[in-house]
Design an enzyme around this catalytic site. Structure first.
Site, PDB file in Angstrom:
ATOM      1  N   ASN A   9       1.100  -1.161  -0.090  1.00  0.00           N
ATOM      2  CA  ASN A   9      -0.007   0.073   0.057  1.00  0.00           C
ATOM      3  C   ASN A   9       1.085   1.327   0.023  1.00  0.00           C
ATOM      4  OD1 ASN A   9      -1.911   1.984   0.389  1.00  0.00           O
ATOM      5  ND2 ASN A   9      -2.307   1.624   2.592  1.00  0.00           N
ATOM      6  N   TRP A  10       1.023   1.745  -1.055  1.00  0.00           N
ATOM      7  CA  TRP A  10       1.889   3.082  -1.451  1.00  0.00           C
ATOM      8  C   TRP A  10       1.317   4.116  -0.686  1.00  0.00           C
ATOM      9  CZ3 TRP A  10       3.962   1.879  -7.041  1.00  0.00           C
ATOM     10  CH2 TRP A  10       4.775   0.851  -6.932  1.00  0.00           C
ATOM     11  N   LYS A  11       0.135   4.261  -0.467  1.00  0.00           N
ATOM     12  CA  LYS A  11      -0.674   5.315   0.145  1.00  0.00           C
ATOM     13  C   LYS A  11      -0.363   6.710  -0.550  1.00  0.00           C
ATOM     14  CE  LYS A  11      -0.177   3.204   4.673  1.00  0.00           C
ATOM     15  NZ  LYS A  11      -0.011   3.426   6.040  1.00  0.00           N
ATOM     16  N   HIS A  95      -9.508   1.436   4.872  1.00  0.00           N
ATOM     17  CA  HIS A  95      -8.353   1.542   5.546  1.00  0.00           C
ATOM     18  C   HIS A  95      -8.463   2.793   6.824  1.00  0.00           C
ATOM     19  CE1 HIS A  95      -4.118   2.773   6.222  1.00  0.00           C
ATOM     20  NE2 HIS A  95      -3.895   1.550   5.705  1.00  0.00           N
ATOM     21  N   GLU A  97      -6.774   5.011   7.545  1.00  0.00           N
ATOM     22  CA  GLU A  97      -6.536   6.423   7.134  1.00  0.00           C
ATOM     23  C   GLU A  97      -7.734   7.003   6.549  1.00  0.00           C
ATOM     24  OE1 GLU A  97      -2.804   5.738   5.214  1.00  0.00           O
ATOM     25  OE2 GLU A  97      -1.936   5.330   7.240  1.00  0.00           O
ATOM     26  N   GLU A 182      -5.756  -4.672  10.753  1.00  0.00           N
ATOM     27  CA  GLU A 182      -4.847  -3.668  11.233  1.00  0.00           C
ATOM     28  C   GLU A 182      -5.050  -2.660  12.318  1.00  0.00           C
ATOM     29  OE1 GLU A 182      -2.594  -2.695   7.017  1.00  0.00           O
ATOM     30  OE2 GLU A 182      -4.092  -1.278   7.334  1.00  0.00           O
ATOM     31  N   GLY A 188       2.294   2.749  10.531  1.00  0.00           N
ATOM     32  CA  GLY A 188       3.257   3.871  10.528  1.00  0.00           C
ATOM     33  C   GLY A 188       3.902   4.344  11.574  1.00  0.00           C
ATOM     34  N   SER A 228       3.180  -1.887  10.225  1.00  0.00           N
ATOM     35  CA  SER A 228       4.775  -1.883  10.462  1.00  0.00           C
ATOM     36  C   SER A 228       5.558  -3.355  10.284  1.00  0.00           C
ATOM     37  CB  SER A 228       5.181  -1.523  11.881  1.00  0.00           C
ATOM     38  OG  SER A 228       4.589  -0.045  12.121  1.00  0.00           O
ATOM     39  N   GLY A 249       2.778  -1.083   4.356  1.00  0.00           N
ATOM     40  CA  GLY A 249       2.710   0.409   3.732  1.00  0.00           C
ATOM     41  C   GLY A 249       4.340   0.752   3.735  1.00  0.00           C
ATOM     42  N   GLY A 250       4.886   1.399   4.720  1.00  0.00           N
ATOM     43  CA  GLY A 250       6.248   2.063   4.592  1.00  0.00           C
ATOM     44  C   GLY A 250       7.339   0.988   4.110  1.00  0.00           C
TER      45      GLY A 250
HETATM   46  P1  PGA Z   1       2.791   0.515   7.605  1.00  0.00           P
HETATM   47  O1  PGA Z   1       1.289   0.649   7.188  1.00  0.00           O
HETATM   48  O2  PGA Z   1       3.355  -0.905   7.127  1.00  0.00           O
HETATM   49  O3  PGA Z   1       3.454   1.770   7.086  1.00  0.00           O
HETATM   50  O4  PGA Z   1       2.466   0.309   9.152  1.00  0.00           O
HETATM   51  C1  PGA Z   1       0.329  -0.217   6.746  1.00  0.00           C
HETATM   52  C2  PGA Z   1      -0.648  -0.039   6.282  1.00  0.00           C
HETATM   53  O5  PGA Z   1      -1.451   1.158   6.477  1.00  0.00           O
HETATM   54  O6  PGA Z   1      -1.395  -0.672   5.347  1.00  0.00           O
END
Ligand code: PGA
Length: 267
Positions: A9-11, A95, A97, A182, A188, A228, A249-250
């Protein structure tokens, strides 16, 4: 047996050129990786270019959200048919976010992934129905905030989000879905949920689905862990029985670290 699924997930990251560069570096690193589904979720504007860069490599494309209507007077939105037109076969829904009151960060989310785009359990459900109707595979995110965990509400929160997301869905559609557990406090933040606890909560999601839709549906649904995930913790998380993959994500922004996570799923 459930095929592991690793989604990046590149956001809100990567231009078209950077998305292409990622694919060029990543594809050789995962060449020959079989028995695992790999999904890249770029920003909307890079979907088509990423699809082109992927070419015939066994990597699927996902979007990070969608609206439930196909077309019409919905300024700023994108629909399932348009995502398919751009090459997506997956879509991340709900998600953390994107959940929450529109434009207003939730007060108890200090230091956690901001929930500011107004998604509710009801809108996630409508999006899920629309995604399935168009043959997109939804990756449905559920998870508790830090305050909910501290108050002992983790299981109730994920059960409720799971039940609400699946309102009106038929049992025979469940195998077409992917869930992602999640925990909001782990997204993050560098803070990973303990592997055994992540596995336990994924088991709670599976049991909720089995209760609502039958044991077969519970067995079939794939459940990722997200929050994470990195090369250092992926193997342990992915070795556990209820964790069928990761939403990353990251650590999915760099080709070598996402490739290392994919390889951890093969081990
Ligand atoms: P993260 O994000 O790996 O940067 O914690 C995961 C996500 O939000 O899908």
């Amino acid at each position: 047996m459930r095929t592991p699924i690793l989604a990046g997930n590149w956001k809100l990251n990567k231009t078209i050129a950077q998305s292409r560069e990622f694919v060029a570096s990543f594809t050789p690193l995962v060449q020959g990786a079989s028995g695992v589904d790999i999904v890249l979720c770029p920003v909307f504007t890079a979907l088509d270019a990423t699809r082109e860069a992927i070419g015939t490599a066994p990597i699927a494309l996902g979007a990070q959200d969608m609206y439930w209507k196909d077309a019409g007077a919905y300024t700023g939105e994108v629909s399932a048919p348009l995502l398919q037109d751009a090459g997506a076969s997956y879509v991340v829904l709900g998600h953390s976010e994107r959940r929450g009151r529109f434009g207003v960060p939730e007060p108890d989310l200090e230091g956690q992934a901001g929930a500011v785009f107004g998604d509710s359990d009801q809108s996630v459900n409508k999006k899920l129905e629309a995604a399935l109707a168009h043959g997109l595979t939804p990756i449905v995110c559920v998870g508790e905030t830090l305050a909910e965990r501290q108050n002992g509400h983790t299981d109730a929160v994920v059960e409720n989000q799971t039940v609400m997301a699946l309102n009106g869905i038929e049992a025979n559609q469940i195998s077409k879905l992917v869930f992602a557990y999640e925990p909001v406090w782990a997204i993050g933040t560098g803070e990973t949920c303990e592997a055994d606890e992540a596995n336990r909560v994924c088991g709670v999601i599976r049991a909720t689905i089995a209760t609502g839709f039958g044991a077969e549906a519970g067995d079939a649904v794939r459940i990722q862990y997200g929050g994470s995930v990195k090369p250092e913790n992926a193997a342990q998380l992915l070795s556990l029985p209820h964790i069928d993959g990761a939403l990353v994500g990251g650590a999915s922004l760099k080709a070598d670290s996402f490739a290392a996570i994919v390889k951890a799923a093969l081990a």
